[in-house]
Design an enzyme around this catalytic site. Structure first.
Site, short mmCIF file in Angstrom:
data_model
loop_
_atom_site.label_atom_id
_atom_site.label_comp_id
_atom_site.label_asym_id
_atom_site.label_seq_id
_atom_site.Cartn_x
_atom_site.Cartn_y
_atom_site.Cartn_z
N GLU A 197 5.53 -3.35 0.80
CA GLU A 197 5.84 -2.82 -0.54
C GLU A 197 5.03 -1.55 -0.70
O GLU A 197 3.82 -1.55 -0.54
CB GLU A 197 5.50 -3.86 -1.61
CG GLU A 197 6.18 -3.58 -2.95
CD GLU A 197 5.29 -2.84 -3.90
OE1 GLU A 197 5.49 -1.61 -4.05
OE2 GLU A 197 4.39 -3.45 -4.48
N GLY B 154 0.83 -1.20 0.00
CA GLY B 154 0.00 0.00 0.00
C GLY B 154 0.86 1.24 0.00
O GLY B 154 1.99 1.24 -0.50
N CYS C 233 2.26 -0.56 -9.19
CA CYS C 233 3.43 -0.08 -8.47
C CYS C 233 4.63 0.03 -9.39
O CYS C 233 5.53 0.83 -9.16
CB CYS C 233 3.76 -1.02 -7.31
SG CYS C 233 2.42 -1.24 -6.14
#
Length: 582
Positions: A328, A300, A362
Site C-alpha cells: 500500500e 510505505g 494515506c
C-alpha cells in the site's frame, strides 16, 4: 494381411483387450484428512472507542503511562528466535513535537543479523505451520484481550508520544484498530473454514481444502503513521502459519516493540515473528537476496515498493517459489463537491480528513473540488474560519487538534511544497503556510487555491497538512469529475458530497477506478476493520484489502485434496467398445 474392418491404430492391432475384472472391495468412507472446522461460537466484533472523560479510569491510566514513558527512555533490542540482541549501531526515537527529547534507544540489525533471522524463521516454519488453527486463534484472541485491557493505556501513550498523535487519533489507532485486526483476523480465519469444495458423491470421494502457509518466510515492512498497520503487517501472515521478519519504522519503534512483547505474552512461540529494526536499503537487499523469500507485506512510499519489486524481479530465477508482494503506497485523495451538497458537512469532513494527524494518513483529503457558486458564497469563508481555530502543539494537551509531522525529512519535504505554493502565480495561499522546527516539526494547516487543475500540488502526494482547492464552473461539472481519476497516478480514497441522487448515481459509474475506498457524504479517513476493507489500485498499491478475509488469502498457499473411498479398477470408459477377444 487384410482387414475387413476400418483401419485400427498400431496399438489396437497388437494389443489384447483386457478381460473385465470384478473385485469385491470393502468401501471405507471415513475421512483421514483433518480439516479445521468452523466454530460458530467465536464472536468477532469491533472494539469500543473510549471517551477518556475527566475523572475516568481510562484517563487516569493513560496519564500514568504518558508520565512513565516521558520519564524513562526505553531500550529496545533486536529479537531473533526469542533471543534479545544488540548491535554496534545505536539509534534513537525522539518525540516529534519535542525532538530534543528521546523516547527510546534501539539497535539496527546488519546484514549478518538479518540473515541469522532468516535462518531462524525458516527453521521455525515447520513446527509453526503445523500448529493447529485452534491454537493460533487462541493466541490471537488472547492478544486482543491483553491489548484491550492490560496494555491499552500503554499502547495509546506510546503512539501519542512516538508518532505525535492526539489522544483521539491514538485511541482509534492503537486502542481500537490494532485490536480489531487481531480479533477480527482470527475470526476471519475461522470463517474461512466455512468453505470446503463440493463433494457430489460423498460415498465415493470427498474433497478438502487446507489453508497452508506460503513457501519460505515473509518480510513485513511497516510505516510510522499507524501502530495498527504495523501489527497487521507482521502478524496476519503469522496467523496463517508463516514465519516473519518484522522491520518496524524507526519513528514507531516504541509502539511496535510493545505489540511484539504483547504477542510474546499471549503465547506466540519464539521465532515466529522476529523483531528486526534495520536500515531500509540493507533490509530490502538482504531479504530479497534470500532463496527462501516467500512474500513481502509492505506499507510505505511508492519509491520503496518499486525498489523492492525490482529487486524481487532481478532475483526471480533464484527463488524457490514466486514471492507474494502486497503493498500500500499512499494516495492523492479527492473530495468532489456537487452544488447540492450539505455545506456544513463538506467543511467538517474536509477539515477532519485534511488536518487530523497533520495529513499524514494515506487516506487524508489532499485535493478539494468545489463548484464556484458554493465556494464564493459559503464554503471558502467557513473552511478558512474553522481551520484558523485549530490548535497545533503538544499532543499531551488534550485540546490539541494536530501535533507535529513525524521527522526532519518529512518537515523539509512539506516545506518545499509550501514554497511551491507561495511562489507559483497559479496558486493562492488562503490560510496557514508557516512552519517551524525549533522545538518540534510543526507545519500549519494550510489551504491553497490552485487555478491549474494539473498543477503539481494537485498531482503529487504531499503527506502533510496541506489542502489544495480547485474551483470549477457548474457548466464544466462532468469534465471536472473526470479529473478525479486522471490527474494523479494514485487511486486510494475519495469522497463525493451531494444530495442530488441522479448526480450521485452517474458519479459512481464514472469514479469506478478513481479510488479503492469511495465515500458518499462522509470523510475519506477512518476505515474500520471489517466494515470498510482498505486499499487502492493504480499506484496506490496492490489493493489486497486489509480488514477483510480476502487479505488472509494473500498469505496462504491452499492445498486441495481429493480423497477417494472406492478403489478405481477400470481403465477403459463406457464409450470405448473393447471386445473380450481380438
Amino acid at each position: 494381411m487384410s482387414f475387413k474392418s476400418k483401419p485400427h491404430s498400431i496399438f489396437r492391432l497388437f494389443s489384447t483387450a483386457p478381460k473385465k475384472v470384478n473385485l469385491k472391495t470393502q468401501i471405507k468412507t471415513k475421512s483421514i484428512v483433518d480439516v479445521p472446522q468452523f466454530d460458530p461460537k467465536l464472536e468477532i466484533r469491533n472494539e469500543t472507542i473510549l471517551k477518556y472523560n475527566s475523572g475516568s479510569e481510562e484517563l487516569k491510566q493513560l496519564q500514568e503511562s504518558l508520565e512513565s514513558y516521558q520519564s524513562n527512555v526505553q531500550e529496545i533490542p533486536i529479537v531473533i528466535g526469542g533471543k534479545e540482541l544488540k548491535s554496534k549501531t545505536e539509534r534513537w526515537q525522539v518525540i516529534p513535537h519535542r525532538h530534543h527529547q528521546c523516547l527510546a534507544k534501539y539497535y539496527e540489525a546488519d546484514e549478518n543479523l538479518i540473515n541469522k533471522a532468516i535462518r531462524t524463521a525458516v527453521e521455525a516454519k515447520t513446527k509453526w505451520s503445523r500448529t493447529d488453527v485452534k491454537t493460533r486463534l487462541d493466541i490471537w484472541f488472547r492478544a486482543a484481550e491483553l491489548m484491550s485491557t492490560k496494555y491499552k493505556a500503554q499502547l495509546v501513550a506510546a503512539t501519542m508520544l512516538g508518532q505525535s498523535k492526539t489522544l483521539q487519533q491514538a485511541e482509534i489507532d492503537a486502542g481500537v484498530e490494532l485490536i480489531d485486526f487481531m480479533r477480527m483476523n482470527a475470526g476471519f480465519l475461522n470463517e474461512l473454514h466455512k468453505y470446503q469444495p463440493l463433494s457430489p458423491s460423498p460415498g465415493v470421494s470427498k474433497n478438502h481444502m487446507i489453508w497452508r502457509s506460503l513457501d519460505g518466510f515473509v518480510a513485513a515492512i511497516s510505516p510510522f503513521n499507524f501502530t495498527a498497520i504495523g501489527g497487521n503487517l507482521a502478524y496476519t501472515p503469522a496467523l496463517m502459519g508463516n514465519t516473519v521478519l518484522w522491520k518496524p519504522s524507526h519513528s514507531a519503534m516504541l509502539s511496535s516493540w510493545l505489540i511484539f512483547k504483547i504477542m510474546q505474552e499471549a503465547g506466540l512461540p519464539d521465532g515466529v515473528v522476529n523483531f528486526i529494526p534495520a536500515d531500509g536499503p540493507v533490509f530490502g537487499q538482504t531479504i530479497t537476496y534470500s532463496t527462501n523469500l516467500g512474500g513481502i507485506n509492505f506499507t510505505g512510499s511508492l519509491t520503496t515498493f518499486r525498489t523492492l519489486w525490482k529487486l524481487v524481479s532481478k532475483h526471480l530465477e533464484f527463488y524457490k517459489s514466486f514471492p507474494r508482494l502486497s503493498g500500500e503506497c499512499g494516495g492523492k485523495n479527492f473530495y468532489f463537491v456537487h452544488s447540492s451538497a450539505d455545506v456544513a458537512s463538506v467543511v467538517a469532513c474536509t477539515i477532519r480528513s485534511a488536518f487530523e494527524y497533520g495529513g499524514q494518513k494515506c487516506s487524508a483529503c489532499s485535493r478539494l473540488y468545489v463548484p464556484q457558486s458554493l465556494w464564493e458564497t459559503e464554503i471558502k469563508d467557513m473552511l478558512c474560519s474553522q481551520t484558523g481555530y485549530l490548535l497545533m502543539g503538544d499532543v499531551c494537551d488534550f485540546d490539541t487538534f494536530l501535533g507535529a509531522v513525524i521527522d526532519d525529512k518529512a518537515f523539509l519535504r512539506i516545506a518545499k511544497y509550501l514554497d511551491l505554493a507561495k511562489t507559483n502565480p497559479q496558486c493562492n495561499v488562503l490560510i496557514g503556510g508557516r512552519c517551524t522546527n525549533l522545538r518540534g516539526y510543526f507545519v500549519e494547516p494550510t489551504i491553497v487555491v490552485c487555478r491549474d487543475p494539473y498543477d503539481i500540488l494537485l498531482k503529487e502526494e504531499i503527506f502533510g497538512p496541506l489542502l489544495m482547492v480547485y474551483v470549477y464552473k457548474e457548466s464544466d461539472l462532468w469534465n471536472t469529475l473526470d479529473l478525479m481519476g486522471s490527474t494523479t497516478k494514485y487511486a486510494l480514497t475519495g469522497s463525493i458530497f451531494a444530495r442530488d441522487e441522479t448526480f450521485l448515481k452517474e458519479a459512481l459509474v464514472r469514479l469506478q477506478t478513481a479510488a479503492g475506498n469511495l465515500y458518499i457524504n462522509d470523510k475519506s479517513t477512518g476505515a474500520v476493520v471489517g466494515q470498510q476493507p482498505f486499499g487502492g489500485s493504480k499506484l496506490s498499491g496492490t489493493n489486497d484489502k486489509p480488514g477483510s478475509p480476502h487479505n488472509l488469502l494473500r498469505w496462504s498457499s491452499p492445498l486441495t485434496i481429493k480423497e477417494a473411498f472406492q478403489p478405481q479398477h477400470e481403465i477403459y470408459y463406457p464409450h470405448m467398445k473393447i471386445e473380450e477377444n481380438c
